[in-house]
Design a protein around this motif. Sequence first.
Motif, mmCIF file in Angstrom:
data_model
loop_
_atom_site.group_PDB
_atom_site.id
_atom_site.type_symbol
_atom_site.label_atom_id
_atom_site.label_comp_id
_atom_site.label_asym_id
_atom_site.label_seq_id
_atom_site.Cartn_x
_atom_site.Cartn_y
_atom_site.Cartn_z
ATOM 1 N N ARG A 17 12.527 -67.658 -25.958
ATOM 2 C CA ARG A 17 13.282 -68.175 -27.088
ATOM 3 C C ARG A 17 13.733 -67.007 -27.941
ATOM 4 O O ARG A 17 12.933 -66.137 -28.282
ATOM 5 C CB ARG A 17 12.422 -69.121 -27.919
ATOM 6 C CG ARG A 17 13.170 -69.865 -28.986
ATOM 7 C CD ARG A 17 12.243 -70.793 -29.730
ATOM 8 N NE ARG A 17 11.562 -70.113 -30.812
ATOM 9 C CZ ARG A 17 10.460 -70.592 -31.406
ATOM 10 N NH1 ARG A 17 9.921 -71.712 -30.992
ATOM 11 N NH2 ARG A 17 9.920 -69.947 -32.403
ATOM 12 N N TRP B 9 16.881 -65.216 -33.236
ATOM 13 C CA TRP B 9 18.089 -65.561 -33.997
ATOM 14 C C TRP B 9 19.007 -66.434 -33.158
ATOM 15 O O TRP B 9 19.327 -66.110 -32.033
ATOM 16 C CB TRP B 9 18.833 -64.284 -34.410
ATOM 17 C CG TRP B 9 17.975 -63.345 -35.160
ATOM 18 C CD1 TRP B 9 17.523 -62.132 -34.751
ATOM 19 C CD2 TRP B 9 17.404 -63.538 -36.466
ATOM 20 N NE1 TRP B 9 16.720 -61.559 -35.705
ATOM 21 C CE2 TRP B 9 16.635 -62.396 -36.773
ATOM 22 C CE3 TRP B 9 17.484 -64.578 -37.411
ATOM 23 C CZ2 TRP B 9 15.947 -62.260 -37.983
ATOM 24 C CZ3 TRP B 9 16.791 -64.427 -38.621
ATOM 25 C CH2 TRP B 9 16.045 -63.292 -38.881
ATOM 26 N N SER C 3 18.673 -69.446 -31.830
ATOM 27 C CA SER C 3 18.201 -70.413 -30.836
ATOM 28 C C SER C 3 17.792 -71.738 -31.457
ATOM 29 O O SER C 3 17.668 -72.727 -30.742
ATOM 30 C CB SER C 3 17.012 -69.839 -30.074
ATOM 31 O OG SER C 3 15.856 -69.856 -30.891
ATOM 32 N N GLN C 4 17.575 -71.735 -32.774
ATOM 33 C CA GLN C 4 17.082 -72.927 -33.465
ATOM 34 C C GLN C 4 15.797 -73.443 -32.830
ATOM 35 O O GLN C 4 15.524 -74.635 -32.865
ATOM 36 C CB GLN C 4 18.153 -74.038 -33.477
ATOM 37 C CG GLN C 4 19.479 -73.600 -34.040
ATOM 38 C CD GLN C 4 19.398 -73.174 -35.498
ATOM 39 O OE1 GLN C 4 18.373 -73.327 -36.151
ATOM 40 N NE2 GLN C 4 20.464 -72.615 -36.027
ATOM 41 N N ASN D 282 15.037 -73.479 -29.659
ATOM 42 C CA ASN D 282 15.165 -74.044 -28.323
ATOM 43 C C ASN D 282 14.839 -73.029 -27.233
ATOM 44 O O ASN D 282 15.010 -71.828 -27.394
ATOM 45 C CB ASN D 282 16.562 -74.622 -28.149
ATOM 46 C CG ASN D 282 16.777 -75.781 -29.098
ATOM 47 O OD1 ASN D 282 16.003 -76.736 -29.107
ATOM 48 N ND2 ASN D 282 17.805 -75.677 -29.926
ATOM 49 N N THR E 7 12.875 -82.131 -36.778
ATOM 50 C CA THR E 7 13.878 -81.638 -35.825
ATOM 51 C C THR E 7 13.511 -82.121 -34.430
ATOM 52 O O THR E 7 12.340 -82.042 -34.041
ATOM 53 C CB THR E 7 13.917 -80.103 -35.839
ATOM 54 O OG1 THR E 7 14.201 -79.661 -37.174
ATOM 55 C CG2 THR E 7 14.983 -79.584 -34.892
ATOM 56 N N SER F 120 14.662 -82.008 -30.273
ATOM 57 C CA SER F 120 15.454 -81.446 -29.180
ATOM 58 C C SER F 120 15.249 -82.291 -27.931
ATOM 59 O O SER F 120 14.163 -82.839 -27.720
ATOM 60 C CB SER F 120 15.037 -80.000 -28.879
ATOM 61 O OG SER F 120 15.335 -79.153 -29.953
ATOM 62 N N GLN G 198 20.071 -80.466 -29.896
ATOM 63 C CA GLN G 198 19.062 -80.566 -30.951
ATOM 64 C C GLN G 198 19.655 -81.273 -32.170
ATOM 65 O O GLN G 198 20.810 -81.032 -32.530
ATOM 66 C CB GLN G 198 18.575 -79.183 -31.368
ATOM 67 C CG GLN G 198 17.469 -79.216 -32.410
ATOM 68 C CD GLN G 198 17.112 -77.816 -32.902
ATOM 69 O OE1 GLN G 198 17.813 -77.215 -33.706
ATOM 70 N NE2 GLN G 198 16.001 -77.300 -32.400
ATOM 71 N N TYR H 29 19.081 -82.224 -36.288
ATOM 72 C CA TYR H 29 18.415 -81.888 -37.546
ATOM 73 C C TYR H 29 19.247 -82.475 -38.671
ATOM 74 O O TYR H 29 20.483 -82.353 -38.663
ATOM 75 C CB TYR H 29 18.295 -80.361 -37.678
ATOM 76 C CG TYR H 29 17.801 -79.890 -39.021
ATOM 77 C CD1 TYR H 29 18.646 -79.217 -39.899
ATOM 78 C CD2 TYR H 29 16.479 -80.107 -39.404
ATOM 79 C CE1 TYR H 29 18.194 -78.781 -41.127
ATOM 80 C CE2 TYR H 29 16.021 -79.668 -40.627
ATOM 81 C CZ TYR H 29 16.876 -79.009 -41.492
ATOM 82 O OH TYR H 29 16.417 -78.577 -42.703
ATOM 83 N N ARG I 90 22.813 -79.993 -34.186
ATOM 84 C CA ARG I 90 22.821 -78.632 -34.709
ATOM 85 C C ARG I 90 23.153 -77.608 -33.615
ATOM 86 O O ARG I 90 23.737 -76.570 -33.886
ATOM 87 C CB ARG I 90 21.485 -78.301 -35.343
ATOM 88 C CG ARG I 90 21.409 -76.889 -35.890
ATOM 89 C CD ARG I 90 20.311 -76.725 -36.915
ATOM 90 N NE ARG I 90 18.978 -76.781 -36.356
ATOM 91 C CZ ARG I 90 17.873 -76.560 -37.071
ATOM 92 N NH1 ARG I 90 17.959 -76.276 -38.346
ATOM 93 N NH2 ARG I 90 16.694 -76.649 -36.512
ATOM 94 N N GLN I 91 22.733 -77.918 -32.408
ATOM 95 C CA GLN I 91 22.991 -76.992 -31.314
ATOM 96 C C GLN I 91 23.090 -77.788 -30.026
ATOM 97 O O GLN I 91 22.458 -78.848 -29.881
ATOM 98 C CB GLN I 91 21.863 -75.958 -31.219
ATOM 99 C CG GLN I 91 22.168 -74.790 -30.298
ATOM 100 C CD GLN I 91 21.048 -73.770 -30.279
ATOM 101 O OE1 GLN I 91 19.894 -74.124 -30.083
ATOM 102 N NE2 GLN I 91 21.394 -72.509 -30.446
ATOM 103 N N VAL J 292 11.722 -73.571 -37.103
ATOM 104 C CA VAL J 292 12.247 -73.089 -35.825
ATOM 105 C C VAL J 292 11.371 -72.028 -35.168
ATOM 106 O O VAL J 292 11.470 -71.810 -33.966
ATOM 107 C CB VAL J 292 13.691 -72.562 -35.961
ATOM 108 C CG1 VAL J 292 14.638 -73.690 -36.309
ATOM 109 C CG2 VAL J 292 13.761 -71.433 -36.970
#
Lengths: 116, 112
Positions: free
Chosen positions: A95, A98, A100-101, A103, B31, B33, B48, B50, B55-56, B97
Amino acid sequence: AQKVTQAQTEISVVEKEDVTLDCVYETRDTTYYLFWYKQPPSGELVFLIRRNSFDEQNEISGRYSWNFQKSTSSFNFTITASQVVDSAVYFCALRMVWGSQGNLIFGKGTKLSVKP
Amino acid sequence: DAGVTQSPTHLIKTRGQQVTLRCSPKSGHDTVSWYQQALGQGPQFIFQYYEEEERQRGNFPDRFSGHQFPNYSSELNVNALWLGDSALYLCASLLLVYQPQHFGDGTRLSIL
């Protein structure tokens, strides 16, 4: 691009043997986290360990130990005196710190079978 | 302290149908995913949620969509199902996170 490679698809050992699961990762980032998860037949991914890229100290937790070597981009996992309950699929994951939130990028996993 | 819960456990659909999978995050997590795990493969990140927004997103087509509710629970919707969508769908939750994600047992989706 980031990538995790677990070259060992399946490993079979006899109870009480030591076994090492290999993990090699690729990333251009200098800050990242590495993880190991265990997946029993039930399907749930069980968190085992997290390492950040600044901490290369090896870690031991009971029969489990982890060897992180930045120079070879490896994060190997050793089970000492394996037990039947260790049978599962083990995943190594990466992971980025920065962007990646939180993930994860997973390897394909290594299926470990421990026979009595 | 309830962990991540997913429903249903198993689901069988036919090609062309649509499906909705549900996830309740671990207590205190905000959050969620979603990951797809094909047989013999590692989980792959889908998206994901949030604050009720995506968000992603990973490399998945628009057939995959989601939603997050004010209580932080989430749904994964897949339209126009095809055989390749057969997989274990895992939901994970976290609060911050940098913390490890907590995973549910997954929903096993089979497409006939």
